[in-house]
Design an enzyme around this catalytic site. Sequence first.
Site, PDB file in Angstrom:
ATOM      1  N   ASP A 334      34.299 -18.315   0.171  1.00  0.00           N
ATOM      2  CA  ASP A 334      35.327 -19.085  -0.525  1.00  0.00           C
ATOM      3  C   ASP A 334      36.003 -20.075   0.415  1.00  0.00           C
ATOM      4  O   ASP A 334      36.098 -19.847   1.627  1.00  0.00           O
ATOM      5  CB  ASP A 334      36.362 -18.101  -1.092  1.00  0.00           C
ATOM      6  CG  ASP A 334      37.428 -18.779  -1.903  1.00  0.00           C
ATOM      7  OD1 ASP A 334      37.088 -19.382  -2.937  1.00  0.00           O
ATOM      8  OD2 ASP A 334      38.614 -18.711  -1.507  1.00  0.00           O
ATOM      9  N   GLU A 363      31.618 -22.628  -0.205  1.00  0.00           N
ATOM     10  CA  GLU A 363      32.290 -23.446  -1.213  1.00  0.00           C
ATOM     11  C   GLU A 363      33.079 -24.544  -0.512  1.00  0.00           C
ATOM     12  O   GLU A 363      34.087 -24.282   0.132  1.00  0.00           O
ATOM     13  CB  GLU A 363      33.247 -22.598  -2.060  1.00  0.00           C
ATOM     14  CG  GLU A 363      33.980 -23.419  -3.105  1.00  0.00           C
ATOM     15  CD  GLU A 363      35.340 -22.854  -3.506  1.00  0.00           C
ATOM     16  OE1 GLU A 363      35.748 -23.055  -4.655  1.00  0.00           O
ATOM     17  OE2 GLU A 363      35.993 -22.226  -2.648  1.00  0.00           O
TER      18      GLU A 363
END
Length: 619
Positions: A334, A363
């Site tokens: 993330d 990400e």
Amino acid sequence: MIVRALLRLLALVAALALPAFGAAQSLQRVEPPSWWVGMQHPRLQLMVHGPRIAETTPALQHPGVRLVSTTRTANPNYLFIDLEIAPDATPGPVDLQFRRGETVLLRHAYPLQARAPGSAQRRGFGPQDAILNLMPDRFANGNPANDDAPGHPDRADRRNVSAGRHGGDLQGMERLLDYIVGLGYTMVWPTPLLENNQKAYSYHGYAATDLYKVDARFGSNEDYRRLVSTMRGKGLGMIQDIVLNHIGSEHWWLKDLPSPDWLTFGGRYVGTEHHRTAVMDPYATEEDRRNFTQGWFTPNMPDLNQRHPLLATYLIQHSIWWVEYAGLAGIRTDTYGYSDTAFLGEWSRRVMAEYPQLTIVGEEWSGNPLVVAYWLRERRNADGFVSHTPSMMDFPLHETMRRALVDDEQMFKGFRDLYAAMVNDLLYPEPQRMVYFEGNHDVPRIWSVLNEDLALWKMAMVHVATMPRTPQFYYGTEVLMTSPRQRDDGETRRGLPGGWAGDAVDVVSGRGLSAQQREAQAFLRRLLTWRKTQPALHGGRFTHYAPERGTYVYFRQDGQRAVMVAMNKAREAVTLEAGRFREAMGGRTAGTDVFSGQTVSLRERFTLPARSVTVLELH
């Protein structure tokens, strides 16, 4: 006699003093909680937490394990112990002792285990796979008894769509595994499962309060490991969502920080301004770079200072531990670029050194392919930064596809925009490993973005499944779940129909689904099931032709096998001359329609129905 009496007196004084010495009472944590013999990196750093533990001296005796060094911080309640584990070390509990002088104040049996056979060579995920992204709390509730847990103030409230916990759990995921497999998926990426014991808004999982514990409202660590094993038996791999950048404000560290500089900005909230380009921008200021990588997401998500060497090692080992402990097929990282850049280089190097065939996907939420490409392995960056991460989420192509399908066909819009976007593959060392997605938990539902147009939806599904990428889909896409067209997390993350007892609509049995939903579900099931058998889509060459008259045609080829995809956005049928595609067809003159089973002649010309997507196996 006097000397002997004096010694007895000193011993008595020492014994009386022990209860007041906090370290003699207990150890609160030893992390990682276990380790393995035979890891590629022989060093292991233990974080030991307990009252005044730093005032002790650690010691151990175990075949093949050597205590290398001990590090203390400003907080006397922490001790960091570096061990070296030989390849031939004996698996079994390591007798870890904490002494004062010759007196053993505490002992801890540290679990040192043998690795599972073939662990280091585990296969990651790639273009041969299809990934399902789901949010566990909103997917399926298999055990209503764990909807709430003692000591967790954020109580279940399914009526609260925007911020409430809804009760989905690991048992619910397990209950729907056959449904997932039946849709054609081979990998599952749940949003984080770790404990998020926040006072409110904890369902999403991105504010961890314990990095080594599954949230009790999902299940236990053993439940998680058992689920992964069950998945593996059904041909599914698990991708764990790992957050390196931040933690939750209720994390146990916040009650007793290991070091004053454990968090960025000295533990003081300074919000990030999300300057994504600042890290690689040759003209950016150090102030903007610092704000991006050290600024906090929210006051409830403290930002971790990965420049601290002890914390950096802790986070590296944390990722490796979960891969080994749970048997993961990959990691989704993330908020990738928000972490310290040098740390990310070392983190990715260490993880991939342990598992050379593992897949990490990061990400970086940017529509700029240069920004995304910066983090990929084998990418030659102007500033010399070296990454070892094989994949990133393909936000640039994702955003282009969503835009292109609803735009009118013009010189630089519509399919031409999608066609032109593929030149960006020059920036990606391994474009086929990029994860291309139609939706996820952070973006509006694609059915709504495409104005609830089934023809456009089918084009999107086919495009994601047939491009030289690793495809990923969002739960509920197969039954046309909706959301506002602008970001609304609560609506985008509504529960899967049938995931809860008493739901009027059930995706598994089909109860309550409309005819259109059933059509969509069958379409995606057929597409992904067929995709499993197509090596041309797993690694074949991609060739595409410039769009014309609202159509876009491209090919995937691998040796003797070839697939042709033809999309038509026009509101009337369009006939194309087959001769234009002779180069890609390689002498093939017909194809079998994947969905209808009919044979389509490609000898002279062929007609694409209005508002349609055609997928042909060429022969």
